[in-house]
Design a protein around this motif. Structure first.
Motif, PDB file in Angstrom:
ATOM      1  N   UNK A   1      75.011  72.001  20.660  1.00 55.27           N
ATOM      2  CA  UNK A   1      74.538  73.352  20.360  1.00 55.27           C
ATOM      3  C   UNK A   1      73.734  73.865  21.543  1.00 55.27           C
ATOM      4  N   UNK A   2      74.144  75.030  22.068  1.00 54.73           N
ATOM      5  CA  UNK A   2      73.450  75.645  23.196  1.00 54.73           C
ATOM      6  C   UNK A   2      72.873  76.980  22.732  1.00 54.73           C
ATOM      7  N   UNK A   3      71.557  77.156  22.817  1.00 62.09           N
ATOM      8  CA  UNK A   3      70.986  78.454  22.442  1.00 62.09           C
ATOM      9  C   UNK A   3      71.404  79.534  23.451  1.00 62.09           C
ATOM     10  N   UNK A   4      71.508  80.770  22.985  1.00 63.61           N
ATOM     11  CA  UNK A   4      71.984  81.855  23.836  1.00 63.61           C
ATOM     12  C   UNK A   4      71.043  82.118  25.007  1.00 63.61           C
ATOM     13  N   UNK A   5      69.753  81.874  24.805  1.00 60.80           N
ATOM     14  CA  UNK A   5      68.772  82.174  25.850  1.00 60.80           C
ATOM     15  C   UNK A   5      68.723  81.098  26.936  1.00 60.80           C
ATOM     16  N   UNK A   6      69.495  80.042  26.810  1.00 59.65           N
ATOM     17  CA  UNK A   6      69.532  79.008  27.859  1.00 59.65           C
ATOM     18  C   UNK A   6      70.204  79.526  29.128  1.00 59.65           C
ATOM     19  N   UNK A   7      70.991  80.588  28.999  1.00 62.83           N
ATOM     20  CA  UNK A   7      71.696  81.127  30.154  1.00 62.83           C
ATOM     21  C   UNK A   7      70.733  81.811  31.134  1.00 62.83           C
TER      22      UNK A   7
END
Length: 88
Positions: A33-39
């Motif tokens: 699971x990757x949170x959207x704000x990690x980008x």
């Protein structure tokens, strides 16, 4: 002789974008699971490092170019100032 110059900024920017793509591909495949704000830090940090690397590489290329032009440049004095090579 190389066909083109090495551009480290492009390499770093591409690697950062590839890392973002891998993170979101893993999220899409339900591997993790990757949170959207990690980008934001990945893209921002990657572009910042790419800009810094490009700036340093430009300085190195400019210094080498200036040094090679200075060594090949004449001092502005004609080859013969004594008049023995007069134009006819």
């Amino acid at each position: 002789m190389p066909r083109h110059e090495f551009r480290p900024g492009r390499l770093i920017a591409g690697t950062a974008m590839l890392a973002v793509a891998v993170l979101f591909a893993g999220d899409a495949a339900d591997t993790w699971r990757t949170p959207w704000y990690a980008v934001v830090p990945l893209v921002g940090g990657g572009l910042g490092l790419a800009g810094l690397a490009s700036w340093v590489a430009y300085g190195v290329r400019k210094r080498r170019r200036d040094a090679s032009q200075a060594s090949a440049d004449s001092s502005g004095v004609p080859a013969s100032t004594s008049g023995s090579q007069a134009i006819r």
